[in-house]
Write an enzyme that holds these catalytic residues in place. Structure first.
Site: not given
Length: 256
Positions: A32, A223
């Site tokens: 990330e 997601d």
């Protein structure tokens, strides 16, 4: 001495670890943070890593420019709290911005959306038997709000054409439980205002509130919590892309 003690001593002895930074970016995982480090390098910031007993710490400096820091805290509420507390104590950042991925909790969530947290709630806290609100840790606020100036900067960034169609604002729910099709219904029922979920942002918001440091999160949906089809696959398939989106937006919020 343990390796952690040795790393802490090295961290304390580092000159960079005592220089106040303008903005501290935090993420849970290296994947990330990687796009942020790359983007800062492209902007001609000199990147330096510093040994730390918790997390992975990077400093970004430019002559005549901003002094920034980034930290991969590790996953979860505890890792985030301990890493962030250490860095705030040493670096006294003017702002903390949480970046990376998040789960889409709202029914109309879409992978790739940026969610700017307006408020942060602890989805694992339940002291309602003592008349606290859902998500409220006893003797703490029920919600932590994004800092007003950072929120306004995020609103301005969201007006940019590259972000205007993919940015939304709302409550962020954090806990150490991964939300899936199995438990998403309960979370949506108890926290109807929550738009996204992660395992770190509320912890960071609480730590920053304790220290009086401005905080906001701008994480991208990787997601969908209520989607039963290959949630784990969609997370890993989209992580690199959403991390880049989150990093670009965070840099815009920081005026970079």
């Amino acid at each position: 001495m343990t390796s952690s003690h040795l790393k802490f001593a090295a961290f304390q002895n580092s000159a960079l670890a005592h220089a106040r930074v303008d903005t501290l970016f935090i993420s849970a995982m290296p994947e990330e943070m990687a796009p942020m480090i790359e983007m800062l390098s492209d902007r001609e910031f000199a990147i330096t890593s510093v040994d730390s007993p918790v997390g992975s710490v990077y400093f970004a400096r430019k002559d005549g420019g901003s002094h920034l820091a980034s930290c991969v805290t590790g996953i979860g509420m505890v890792d985030t709290a301990q890493a962030l507390s250490l860095l705030i104590a040493h670096l006294d950042p003017r702002a903390v911005i949480s970046i990376g991925s998040a789960g889409g909790l709202a029914r109309d969530s879409r992978v790739g959306q940026i969610v700017v947290g307006t408020h942060y709630v602890n989805g694992g806290a339940d002291a309602t038997v003592f008349e606290y609100l859902p998500g409220q840790v006893p003797q703490h606020p029920a919600l932590y709000a994004a800092h007003a100036a950072l929120f306004e900067a995020a609103r301005q960034a969201a007006n940019d054409p590259q972000f205007s169609d993919i940015t939304r604002f709302g409550h962020v729910l954090s806990s150490d439980s991964f939300i899936t099709e199995r438990n998403v219904g309960n979370y949506r029922s108890v926290f109807p205002d929550a738009v996204s979920t992660d395992m770190e942002s509320t912890s960071a918001a609480q730590v920053c509130a304790t220290w009086g440091v401005p905080f906001i999160s701008c994480r991208a949906i990787s997601d969908l919590c209520g989607d039963p089809d290959d949630q784990s696959v969609s997370f890993h398939a989209e992580l690199s892309t959403v991390a880049q989106t989150s990093a670009r937006f965070a840099l815009a919020c920081a005026g970079l």
